[in-house]
Motif scaffolding. Structure first.
Motif, PDB file in Angstrom:
ATOM      1  N   ALA B 382       0.863  -1.177   0.000  1.00  0.00           N
ATOM      2  CA  ALA B 382       0.000   0.000   0.000  1.00  0.00           C
ATOM      3  C   ALA B 382       0.897   1.224   0.000  1.00  0.00           C
ATOM      4  O   ALA B 382       1.984   1.210   0.582  1.00  0.00           O
ATOM      5  CB  ALA B 382      -0.925   0.013   1.216  1.00  0.00           C
ATOM      6  N   SER B 395      -4.124   1.368  -2.910  1.00  0.00           N
ATOM      7  CA  SER B 395      -3.880  -0.058  -2.669  1.00  0.00           C
ATOM      8  C   SER B 395      -4.940  -0.892  -3.379  1.00  0.00           C
ATOM      9  O   SER B 395      -5.997  -0.388  -3.739  1.00  0.00           O
ATOM     10  CB  SER B 395      -3.911  -0.360  -1.165  1.00  0.00           C
ATOM     11  OG  SER B 395      -3.479  -1.680  -0.906  1.00  0.00           O
ATOM     12  N   SER B 403     -12.049   0.151   2.878  1.00  0.00           N
ATOM     13  CA  SER B 403     -10.636   0.474   3.088  1.00  0.00           C
ATOM     14  C   SER B 403     -10.469   1.927   3.487  1.00  0.00           C
ATOM     15  O   SER B 403      -9.646   2.265   4.344  1.00  0.00           O
ATOM     16  CB  SER B 403      -9.824   0.215   1.811  1.00  0.00           C
ATOM     17  OG  SER B 403      -9.834  -1.141   1.496  1.00  0.00           O
ATOM     18  N   CYS B 407      -8.740   3.066   6.916  1.00  0.00           N
ATOM     19  CA  CYS B 407      -7.559   3.944   6.986  1.00  0.00           C
ATOM     20  C   CYS B 407      -7.853   5.161   7.862  1.00  0.00           C
ATOM     21  O   CYS B 407      -6.982   5.617   8.620  1.00  0.00           O
ATOM     22  CB  CYS B 407      -7.136   4.388   5.587  1.00  0.00           C
ATOM     23  SG  CYS B 407      -6.481   3.039   4.582  1.00  0.00           S
ATOM     24  N   TRP B 437      -6.343  -6.483   6.777  1.00  0.00           N
ATOM     25  CA  TRP B 437      -5.664  -5.356   6.161  1.00  0.00           C
ATOM     26  C   TRP B 437      -4.445  -4.894   6.956  1.00  0.00           C
ATOM     27  O   TRP B 437      -4.223  -3.701   7.125  1.00  0.00           O
ATOM     28  CB  TRP B 437      -6.654  -4.210   5.970  1.00  0.00           C
ATOM     29  CG  TRP B 437      -7.646  -4.469   4.874  1.00  0.00           C
ATOM     30  CD1 TRP B 437      -7.501  -5.290   3.806  1.00  0.00           C
ATOM     31  CD2 TRP B 437      -8.957  -3.872   4.724  1.00  0.00           C
ATOM     32  NE1 TRP B 437      -8.623  -5.246   2.999  1.00  0.00           N
ATOM     33  CE2 TRP B 437      -9.523  -4.391   3.543  1.00  0.00           C
ATOM     34  CE3 TRP B 437      -9.682  -2.949   5.475  1.00  0.00           C
ATOM     35  CZ2 TRP B 437     -10.810  -4.025   3.093  1.00  0.00           C
ATOM     36  CZ3 TRP B 437     -10.946  -2.577   5.023  1.00  0.00           C
ATOM     37  CH2 TRP B 437     -11.500  -3.113   3.845  1.00  0.00           C
ATOM     38  N   LEU B 440      -2.460  -2.334   5.034  1.00  0.00           N
ATOM     39  CA  LEU B 440      -2.991  -0.962   5.054  1.00  0.00           C
ATOM     40  C   LEU B 440      -2.648  -0.289   6.379  1.00  0.00           C
ATOM     41  O   LEU B 440      -2.247   0.876   6.422  1.00  0.00           O
ATOM     42  CB  LEU B 440      -4.515  -0.965   4.906  1.00  0.00           C
ATOM     43  CG  LEU B 440      -5.135  -1.216   3.532  1.00  0.00           C
ATOM     44  CD1 LEU B 440      -6.652  -1.088   3.628  1.00  0.00           C
ATOM     45  CD2 LEU B 440      -4.590  -0.244   2.500  1.00  0.00           C
TER      46      LEU B 440
END
Lengths: 151, 742
Positions: B382, B395, B403, B407, B437, B440
């Motif tokens: 990412a 990503s 996502s 984040c 994830w 991430l």
């Protein structure tokens, strides 16, 4: 300074001689069609041509290929598609597509050396990994190319 | 393939709770969609359908591309209902904006589940629950690609409805222009035709007018016999860009001034970083930052190889979070104990385990499957930039919208300060689903610690293998009783699970007395959805045990199953077709064997017949796989076959070679040298046969996986008399043919 000739263009680069060819192609020269898969020459996603031979660029120090003609997927064809790329479309080979640059580099090198490979020769030569499982279609596409000899 | 950027604008709006009719939008949302995602000359007509002046129809797909072909099959479904000219249809990825959230995915699973609980949510969505998405309304904010759901939910409930609504609006616009009844008009190849006069108008000429009509929430859909584009083996839109190296995967993102990060995560899951001496890399070329995280250390450099080499030179000290002595053996002991003491019943039929007394008892036969990594070819990566209080992330994940929220949570920022660019993925197989994830999370934390420039974090293959969310290792024990005819009177099954009981343990066979239960054995090993999820293990267990019962009863394994499928005609037809196509009754020479298995998963019924040769030295070769699938409806037959081929090879790789083991609390394998993959030389001939039926529409990506391992093990038994109850086969006395080569 390292002097590299990639797809006919000479680059003079301020990198260590032991830097891996893969990352120099991707990060210094900016050609991202060549992929990182494993870093230990197992999977073949990073395959390029060095003087026409398929080679795994992730374990190739740039210092070792300074006088070589290096070809990446971006330089495979001067214009349009080579027959192997067209066969990949005709047989709908790619799924995620990530390994296919390396596959096509490996297959094009094989066909240049041997336009009519047998199944056994193909299996011995193409040891790249595809996780999506496109092997049956790769086999079908190469069989078609081998039949015409136009690969 | 979409070539356009993913635009992410505006704040995350209030989630809509509208379930029925979401596929057609009121005009206010069309205005928003035009502002967000239409070029000059383009017009959104309904959700997901844009029509341009030149008649180009763009289908906006609320999923991501991980290689399964949905950027072609979903547009096929829309184009068919729209009566569009297929040569003018394109696809584009939806922006990571709630306007394009995939309500149909939620509806596909939630419809009819009034009392939705965490347990009723399919496993591949549970990660979103863990992230705090708990209400139905919030489910509407998904863009998940997983659960083989694209065609059966987005396509059937979303794309077709949206396109059929758009078609009706185009007809209304044309009828108004001509001042004729709409009933006198029909649609064909992106034109509305006035039947009495033969006049026609192109969709491109009508789109602006059409968008002014209120769409019907229940437009008339085509019947199965009326399809013109659904069912055609069209070429995939994305493939030309996958043969010339131009597809821009997450790992290929380029940003001005970009730096690169490499990471060392604590080998033992959940362990803390105690200390790291950064002096050893001081003065090394290109090093920009060393970032210490809770359970990892990262090096940021001007080039990736410099970051990678530097982080390898560090000697970080981690604790072991009290898990340093956990191994595959200790986990196995715990699973065995739990099967003896902690099983909770999940299903009882007839007399349950009391039925064991009714016939000849078959005593406790136990099977196991190992942990497995996903290992998509593109390692986890990412790119993140934190600058001026805003975060931008690029990503490839299986849920763009989720996502973005994830984040924001990691960065502790409001959603409107976070932009997420969803990139095509070099494989997914479940690895990039919500809840999985870590890449991430680390990328965002590194960007927050070193603000001002974009930083691309790439896991080495070793980190990718050792910090996955694994297909769990599972143990399953069976008992049965057989009647005088050899058929089962009772079926009793106890299995371990890392979380909840699995519906996939329930069987299709007509057995009057059944008792199925699970014992929960959580470990510190992170687990997640792996292509076909629970069906990947229960398929092996159930289809191995039924095969053992057939042999025990001295019956043909195909005929034995067939006799138990009286209540399931679709399953019976799939099984019979597989046997017929494979030539089941053709005798095989010494050393060769044929095995069969049948599993329904994700609403698609699949049977495989596998043929193997085992030579006198014990070398096993898989010669041929014959596959029959009934997904109800096939949208793109060639694409469906590709998914079945891929499923066979994915499952064959796992069954022959796949095994992640735990030593000292950590994963022992690291790369393709010790976590091996099948290669071209190992690949059998594969024949795929598709059946259509009136059944519900099933998935394509996953259902080819579950029946493969049992069909293979059953074939090995037929060839050798050796029953394999623990995968993978490489651990048995067979040398798997096709050596791994460099």
């Amino acid at each position: 300074m390292v002097r590299l000739k990639v797809n006919g263009v000479v680059h003079t680069l301020d990198v260590e001689e032991e830097a891996p060819l893969l990352w120099v192609i991707r990060d210094e020269i900016g050609l991202t069609g060549t992929k990182f898969g494993c870093g230990i020459a197992q999977c073949g996603a990073c395959t390029v041509h060095v003087n026409g031979q398929a080679q795994r660029s992730c374990v190739t120090p740039v210092g070792s290929v300074q006088d070589a003609e290096i070809t990446t997927i971006e330089g495979l064809s001067a214009n349009g598609l080579i027959p192997a790329q067209q066969a990949w479309i005709d047989h709908q080979v790619p799924q995620c597509g990530y390994c296919q640059s390396g596959m096509l580099m490996a297959v094009s090198a094989l066909l240049a050396a041997n336009p009519h490979p047998s199944d056994e020769q193909l299996e011995q030569s193409i040891t790249n990994i595809c996780r999506c499982g496109t092997y049956p279609r790769i086999r079908a596409a190469v069989r078609a190319l081998a039949a015409t000899g136009e690969g | 393939m979409p070539t356009r950027r993913n635009i992410v604008l505006g704040a995350l709006g209030t989630a809509t709770a509208l379930v029925v009719g979401y596929a057609v939008w009121p005009s206010g949302r069309i205005r928003r969609a035009n502002a967000l995602d239409a070029e000059p000359g383009e017009q959104f007509v309904t959700s997901w359908i844009k029509i341009a002046n030149d008649d180009t129809v763009t289908v906006v797909v609320p999923h991501c591309d991980m290689g399964t072909g949905i950027f072609t099959s979903l547009p096929q479904m829309a184009a068919d209902e729209l009566d569009a000219d297929w040569s003018k249809v394109r696809a584009e990825a939806a922006p990571s904006d709630p306007l394009f959230a995939n309500g149909s995915l939620a509806e596909g699973f939630i419809l009819g589940q009034r009392d939705m609980t965490v347990e009723s949510i399919p496993a591949f969505l549970r990660g979103t629950v863990a992230n705090g998405f708990r209400s139905v309304a919030e489910y509407m904010n998904l863009q998940v690609t997983g659960g083989s759901s694209a065609v059966r939910s987005t396509g059937m409930l979303g794309m077709r409805v949206a396109a059929a609504g758009a078609r009706e609006m185009l007809v209304k616009a044309a009828a108004a222009r001509w001042n004729v009844p709409a009933n006198d008009c029909e649609t064909k190849a992106s034109k509305v035709v006035h039947l009495p006069t033969g006049r026609n108008l192109r969709y491109g000429e009508l789109a602006s007018d059409a968008a002014n009509y209120d769409p019907s929430s229940h437009p008339k859909l085509k019947g199965k016999g009326e399809f013109k584009i659904i069912g055609r083996p069209v070429q995939r839109f994305d493939i030309p860009r996958k043969v010339d190296g131009t597809t821009n995967y997450g790992i290929d993102v380029k940003q001005p001034g970009m730096l690169y990060a490499a990471i060392r995560i604590s080998p033992v899951f959940g362990a803390r970083l105690l200390s790291v001496d950064t002096g050893v890399i001081k003065g090394k070329r290109g090093i920009a930052h060393v970032v210490k995280l809770d359970d990892a250390v990262a090096v940021v450099a001007d080039r990736y190889w410099r970051a990678r080499d530097a982080v390898a030179d560090l000697e970080p000290v981690f604790d072991d979070a009290a898990n340093g002595k956990v191994s595959s053996a200790t986990i196995r002991d715990r699973r065995t104990a739990a099967l003896n003491h902690d099983v909770k019943n999940d299903l009882k039929k007839g007399q349950g385990d009391g039925g064991l007394a009714l016939g000849r008892r078959i005593e406790a036969i136990t099977y196991t499957v190992p942990y497995l990594a996903h290992s998509p070819m593109e390692p986890m990566n990412a790119t993140a930039l934190f600058k001026d209080g805003a975060l931008t992330v690029w990503s490839g994940t299986q849920d763009g919208l989720g996502s973005r929220a994830f984040c924001a949570k990691v960065a502790n920022l409001p959603l409107d300060k976070v932009t997420f660019h969803l990139q095509p993925m070099g494989g997914g197989f479940g690895r990039r689903l919500p809840g999985q994830w870590n890449f991430l999370e680390y990328a965002v934390k590194i960007a927050m610690a070193a603000p001002g420039q974009p930083i691309k974090l790439i896991f080495t293959r070793e980190q990718d293998t050792q910090h996955d969310y694994y297909r769990p290792n599972v143990m399953s024990a069976f008992w049965a009783s057989l009647g005088p005819d050899g058929l089962p009177l009772a079926w009793v099954n106890s299995y371990t699970t890392d979380d909840d009981p699995n519906a996939e343990a329930h069987i299709v066979y007509d057995i009057p007395n059944q008792s199925i239960g699970a014992a929960k054995v959580p470990t510190h090993i992170p687990t997640g959805a792996w292509r076909s999820v629970e069906a990947s293990w229960h398929g092996f267990f159930v289809e191995s045990f039924i095969d053992e019962l057939a042999h025990d009863a001295k019956k043909d394994p195909f005929e034995y199953r067939r006799a138990l499928l009286g209540s399931s005609p679709r399953h019976k037809r799939v099984l019979e077709t597989a046997a017929a196509k494979a030539g089941w009754n053709t005798p095989m020479p010494q050393g060769r064997g044929r095995g069969i298995a049948l599993v329904e998963s994700f609403k698609t019924i699949v049977a495989h017949v596998v043929e193997v040769t085992v030579d006198p030295k014990g070398t096993l070769k898989v010669d041929r796989v014959v596959t029959v699938a009934d997904p109800g409806l096939v949208v793109n037959p060639d694409g469906f076959k590709a998914q079945m081929e891929g499923g066979v090879i994915f499952a064959l790789t796992a069954a022959l070679k796949g095994e992640i083991t735990i030593e000292n609390g950590a994963v022992a394998q690291s790369n393709f040298n010790d976590y091996e993959m099948l290669r071209l030389a190992d690949c059998p001939e594969i024949e795929i046969h598709l059946l259509e039926s009136e059944g519900p529409v099933g998935g394509a990506g996953e259902p080819g996986v579950p029946p493969l391992a049992p069909a293979l093990a059953n074939a090995v038994f037929a060839a050798t008399g050796v029953r394999v109850r623990d995968l993978p086969l490489k651990n048995h006395s067979f040398a798997v043919i096709g050596p791994s080569k460099m």
